[in-house]
Every structure is written in structure tokens, then in C-alpha cells.
Design a protein around this motif. Structure first.
Motif, PDB file in Angstrom:
ATOM      1  N   PHE A 116       0.821  -1.207   0.000  1.00  0.00           N
ATOM      2  CA  PHE A 116       0.000   0.000   0.000  1.00  0.00           C
ATOM      3  C   PHE A 116       0.858   1.261   0.000  1.00  0.00           C
ATOM      4  CE2 PHE A 116      -3.167  -2.940   2.151  1.00  0.00           C
ATOM      5  CZ  PHE A 116      -3.910  -3.118   0.990  1.00  0.00           C
ATOM      6  N   ALA A 117       2.028   1.183   0.610  1.00  0.00           N
ATOM      7  CA  ALA A 117       2.941   2.328   0.603  1.00  0.00           C
ATOM      8  C   ALA A 117       3.428   2.615  -0.815  1.00  0.00           C
ATOM      9  CB  ALA A 117       4.129   2.064   1.533  1.00  0.00           C
ATOM     10  N   VAL A 118       3.755   1.565  -1.566  1.00  0.00           N
ATOM     11  CA  VAL A 118       4.177   1.739  -2.958  1.00  0.00           C
ATOM     12  C   VAL A 118       3.034   2.315  -3.794  1.00  0.00           C
ATOM     13  CG1 VAL A 118       4.798   0.485  -5.081  1.00  0.00           C
ATOM     14  CG2 VAL A 118       5.979  -0.022  -2.928  1.00  0.00           C
ATOM     15  N   LEU A 119       1.841   1.758  -3.632  1.00  0.00           N
ATOM     16  CA  LEU A 119       0.691   2.234  -4.398  1.00  0.00           C
ATOM     17  C   LEU A 119       0.349   3.677  -4.039  1.00  0.00           C
ATOM     18  CD1 LEU A 119      -1.598  -0.936  -4.308  1.00  0.00           C
ATOM     19  CD2 LEU A 119      -0.018  -0.218  -6.103  1.00  0.00           C
ATOM     20  N   ASP A 120       0.475   4.020  -2.763  1.00  0.00           N
ATOM     21  CA  ASP A 120       0.212   5.399  -2.334  1.00  0.00           C
ATOM     22  C   ASP A 120       1.203   6.368  -2.975  1.00  0.00           C
ATOM     23  OD1 ASP A 120      -1.912   4.630  -0.790  1.00  0.00           O
ATOM     24  OD2 ASP A 120      -0.812   4.645   1.118  1.00  0.00           O
ATOM     25  N   GLU A 121       2.465   5.969  -3.069  1.00  0.00           N
ATOM     26  CA  GLU A 121       3.474   6.836  -3.695  1.00  0.00           C
ATOM     27  C   GLU A 121       3.174   7.041  -5.172  1.00  0.00           C
ATOM     28  OE1 GLU A 121       5.905   8.667  -2.518  1.00  0.00           O
ATOM     29  OE2 GLU A 121       5.430   8.081  -0.457  1.00  0.00           O
ATOM     30  N   ARG A 122       2.700   6.009  -5.814  1.00  0.00           N
ATOM     31  CA  ARG A 122       2.310   6.151  -7.223  1.00  0.00           C
ATOM     32  C   ARG A 122       1.187   7.171  -7.378  1.00  0.00           C
ATOM     33  NH1 ARG A 122       1.618   0.062  -9.705  1.00  0.00           N
ATOM     34  NH2 ARG A 122       3.762  -0.682  -9.468  1.00  0.00           N
ATOM     35  N   GLU A 123       0.214   7.091  -6.476  1.00  0.00           N
ATOM     36  CA  GLU A 123      -0.948   7.970  -6.582  1.00  0.00           C
ATOM     37  C   GLU A 123      -0.607   9.433  -6.347  1.00  0.00           C
ATOM     38  OE1 GLU A 123      -3.977   6.476  -4.028  1.00  0.00           O
ATOM     39  OE2 GLU A 123      -4.327   4.668  -5.232  1.00  0.00           O
ATOM     40  N   HIS A 147       1.501  10.923  -7.955  1.00  0.00           N
ATOM     41  CA  HIS A 147       1.947  11.433  -9.254  1.00  0.00           C
ATOM     42  C   HIS A 147       0.963  11.005 -10.343  1.00  0.00           C
ATOM     43  CE1 HIS A 147       5.824  12.343  -7.329  1.00  0.00           C
ATOM     44  NE2 HIS A 147       5.679  11.170  -6.743  1.00  0.00           N
ATOM     45  N   PRO A 148      -0.298  11.455 -10.254  1.00  0.00           N
ATOM     46  CA  PRO A 148      -1.318  11.009 -11.214  1.00  0.00           C
ATOM     47  C   PRO A 148      -1.035  11.442 -12.650  1.00  0.00           C
ATOM     48  CG  PRO A 148      -2.134  12.859  -9.925  1.00  0.00           C
ATOM     49  CD  PRO A 148      -0.839  12.431  -9.294  1.00  0.00           C
ATOM     50  N   GLU A 149      -0.193  12.454 -12.799  1.00  0.00           N
ATOM     51  CA  GLU A 149       0.125  12.942 -14.149  1.00  0.00           C
ATOM     52  C   GLU A 149       1.163  12.078 -14.857  1.00  0.00           C
ATOM     53  OE1 GLU A 149       3.470  14.369 -11.673  1.00  0.00           O
ATOM     54  OE2 GLU A 149       1.304  14.064 -11.380  1.00  0.00           O
ATOM     55  N   LYS A 150       1.799  11.188 -14.125  1.00  0.00           N
ATOM     56  CA  LYS A 150       2.881  10.378 -14.699  1.00  0.00           C
ATOM     57  C   LYS A 150       2.383   8.991 -15.108  1.00  0.00           C
ATOM     58  CE  LYS A 150       6.646  12.540 -12.063  1.00  0.00           C
ATOM     59  NZ  LYS A 150       7.291  13.164 -13.237  1.00  0.00           N
ATOM     60  N   THR A 151       2.882   8.515 -16.225  1.00  0.00           N
ATOM     61  CA  THR A 151       2.602   7.141 -16.652  1.00  0.00           C
ATOM     62  C   THR A 151       3.513   6.185 -15.892  1.00  0.00           C
ATOM     63  OG1 THR A 151       4.256   7.180 -18.415  1.00  0.00           O
ATOM     64  CG2 THR A 151       2.034   7.971 -18.966  1.00  0.00           C
ATOM     65  N   MET A 152       3.242   4.893 -16.014  1.00  0.00           N
ATOM     66  CA  MET A 152       4.116   3.909 -15.389  1.00  0.00           C
ATOM     67  C   MET A 152       5.518   3.984 -15.996  1.00  0.00           C
ATOM     68  SD  MET A 152       2.415   2.372 -13.015  1.00  0.00           S
ATOM     69  CE  MET A 152       3.311   0.869 -12.694  1.00  0.00           C
ATOM     70  N   ALA A 153       5.584   4.274 -17.272  1.00  0.00           N
ATOM     71  CA  ALA A 153       6.890   4.415 -17.927  1.00  0.00           C
ATOM     72  C   ALA A 153       7.697   5.533 -17.284  1.00  0.00           C
ATOM     73  CB  ALA A 153       6.702   4.688 -19.414  1.00  0.00           C
ATOM     74  N   GLN A 154       7.032   6.632 -16.948  1.00  0.00           N
ATOM     75  CA  GLN A 154       7.717   7.766 -16.314  1.00  0.00           C
ATOM     76  C   GLN A 154       8.053   7.467 -14.859  1.00  0.00           C
ATOM     77  OE1 GLN A 154       4.576  10.519 -17.267  1.00  0.00           O
ATOM     78  NE2 GLN A 154       5.713  11.413 -18.990  1.00  0.00           N
ATOM     79  N   LEU A 155       7.123   6.820 -14.157  1.00  0.00           N
ATOM     80  CA  LEU A 155       7.359   6.506 -12.748  1.00  0.00           C
ATOM     81  C   LEU A 155       8.538   5.549 -12.575  1.00  0.00           C
ATOM     82  CD1 LEU A 155       3.724   5.985 -11.383  1.00  0.00           C
ATOM     83  CD2 LEU A 155       5.309   7.812 -10.753  1.00  0.00           C
ATOM     84  N   TYR A 156       8.713   4.639 -13.533  1.00  0.00           N
ATOM     85  CA  TYR A 156       9.760   3.630 -13.396  1.00  0.00           C
ATOM     86  C   TYR A 156      10.952   3.868 -14.324  1.00  0.00           C
ATOM     87  CZ  TYR A 156       6.943   1.207 -10.033  1.00  0.00           C
ATOM     88  OH  TYR A 156       6.244   0.904  -8.888  1.00  0.00           O
ATOM     89  N   ASP A 157      11.044   5.081 -14.851  1.00  0.00           N
ATOM     90  CA  ASP A 157      12.254   5.481 -15.569  1.00  0.00           C
ATOM     91  C   ASP A 157      13.376   5.565 -14.541  1.00  0.00           C
ATOM     92  OD1 ASP A 157      14.384   7.096 -16.624  1.00  0.00           O
ATOM     93  OD2 ASP A 157      13.015   7.850 -18.153  1.00  0.00           O
ATOM     94  N   PRO A 158      14.467   4.808 -14.709  1.00  0.00           N
ATOM     95  CA  PRO A 158      15.517   4.789 -13.679  1.00  0.00           C
ATOM     96  C   PRO A 158      16.143   6.148 -13.404  1.00  0.00           C
ATOM     97  CG  PRO A 158      16.264   3.755 -15.718  1.00  0.00           C
ATOM     98  CD  PRO A 158      14.791   3.949 -15.853  1.00  0.00           C
TER      99      PRO A 158
END
Length: 246
Positions: free
Chosen positions: A174-181, A183-194
Motif C-alpha cells: 500500500f505504501a508503494v501504491l500510495d506513492e504512485r498515486e 503522481h497522477p500525471e505520470k505514466t508507469m513508464a515515467q514513474l519507473y524510468d531509472p
């Protein structure tokens, strides 16, 4: 999606759609009545006819049989609660393969999916331990990682996880999912860009990695090489135990 005989229009996710944030929709026709309803629309009837023709012309016997149900997907499985999508193809540059928990109304194609998993499973397959294993055993599409359930998930030596540990792992999920949320403007590609991964998300994954590794042993791992060596030792023991049972 309980069967009602009424055509449904759920969101459709493949690896590309999930990673890039594209939205697609599909028709989910789980009964012949649903098919009859939509075939009154000429364009839909034509598409169903094209699928039937394509499947009939296939050299694969399984695909040929599917021509009997041209209005349906190859796999018609549905989740009761939710499903876990694991991207089938992912850049080798990413520390983690993008994956996510989706609503039961969604349909997944061209991606790996676990139906109605316990929440803590997300922490295991998203972990550095699992990624270390995946990098060693997965296939490749050019240089990209090609994840498959047979090579990566089914062979992975899961640790023995206590009920208390599972509760803790769920907190990390839930902590990981909360951090994703955040940044609603970012895609998964952007969130996981190293190079651009948000610091909070990176830290949440790091904390989850440590929690997973503690399920294997108390002593921290010093490198991915050590992690892989440890996992292969467990794998060999797992195969030996299966041979004894067989």
C-alpha cells in the motif's frame, strides 16, 4: 464481471497500455445472447466474421477450435475481486517491471495476470529478489525483458512467509501504491524510468525489498550475485523435493 448475457465494455489492458497510460476498451461477450445483441450492428458483425475467418485459417489446432466462438477472447477468465497485471515486456533499464492491481471489471490481454491474488503477492513479484531471478531466467525481446509465468513465476523459489510477515508486506504494498498515486500525471513508464523515478516511490520499493529479503534470511544480501546464488540453491532444493514426491 458476472455473466448476464448483456454486452460489457470494460477497459482493456496490455503491457503497452499499462506502461504508457493509454486507454482502450473492448467488448466482452461472454454468452451467445450477448453476441446476438451486438451483431445487429454491421461493423461489429463484420469484425466477428473477420475473427472467425482468421481463426479458421490458422495452422494451430487450438486457434481453429476457437473459431467456434469468434466473439470471445482466447481466455475468458474473470476476477472475483481484482487482478494483478505484470507487464510481459519491459525495458532492461528499469529496476522493477511495471505491474499493478486492477479492478475486476478490467480485461487483460498481452500481459501476465494473476487473478484474485493475496495482496502480499505484489510485494514478492515486485521485489529486487524476484527481479534478480527474472533477469537471470527470463527470455528477451531484443534487449528487453520478456516475462513469462512458466520461466519466471513458476520457477521462482518463494520464501516461507508467516502470517505476521504477510501483514507487514501488505503495508509495504500500500505504501508503494500510495506513492504512485501522488503522481497522477505520470505514466508507469515515467514513474519507473531509472533516471526520473520519484524519490518517495524509490524509497517505498527499497523498504519493500528489505522486507522481502528478511523473509528469506536475517542477514542482508550484499549484491545481486549473492541473491541469485541463494535463490538457485533454493531452486535446486525445490526441484529435488519435487523429484522425491514424483
Amino acid at each position: 464481471m458476472a455473466s448476464t448475457g448483456i454486452p460489457k465494455e470494460p477497459k482493456l489492458y496490455g503491457s503497452s497500455e499499462f506502461i504508457k497510460g493509454n486507454v482502450r476498451w473492448c467488448l466482452w461477450l461472454d454468452t451467445d445472447n450477448a453476441r446476438n445483441t451486438v451483431e445487429s450492428i454491421p461493423d461489429i458483425k463484420r469484425r466477428i466474421g473477420n475473427v472467425k475467418k482468421f481463426r479458421e485459417q490458422s495452422k494451430d489446432s487450438g486457434t481453429k477450435k476457437l473459431a467456434e466462438k469468434p466473439h470471445q477472447f482466447r481466455e475468458m477468465r474473470e476476477a472475483v475481486r481484482e487482478l494483478l497485471l505484470i507487464s510481459r515486456v519491459s525495458s532492461e533499464r528499469r529496476a522493477y517491471i511495471p505491474m499493478g492491481i486492477l479492478d475486476k471489471q478490467c480485461v487483460v490481454a498481452d500481459a501476465q495476470v494473476i487473478y484474485d491474488p493475496p495482496t502480499w503477492i505484489f510485494s514478492v513479484v515486485s521485489s529486487r529478489m524476484h527481479m534478480t531471478w527474472v533477469r537471470a531466467v527470463a527470455g528477451r525481446l531484443e534487449t528487453r525483458i520478456r516475462y513469462s509465468s512458466s520461466l519466471c513465476y513458476n520457477t521462482f523459489p518463494f520464501p516461507d512467509i508467516s502470517a505476521k510477515q504477510k501483514e507487514k508486506l501488505e503495508e509495504h504494498v500500500f505504501a508503494v501504491l500510495d506513492e504512485r498515486e501522488k503522481h497522477p500525471e505520470k505514466t508507469m513508464a515515467q514513474l519507473y524510468d531509472p533516471d526520473k523515478m520519484p524519490a518517495g516511490l524509490r524509497q517505498a520499493h527499497h523498504d519493500m525489498d528489505i522486507a522481502i529479503e528478511q523473509c528469506y534470511r536475517a542477514k542482508p544480501f550484499s549484491s545481486d550475485e549473492e541473491r541469485l546464488e541463494y535463490l538457485f540453491t533454493l531452486y535446486e532444493a525445490m526441484i529435488a523435493a519435487e523429484k522425491k514426491r514424483g
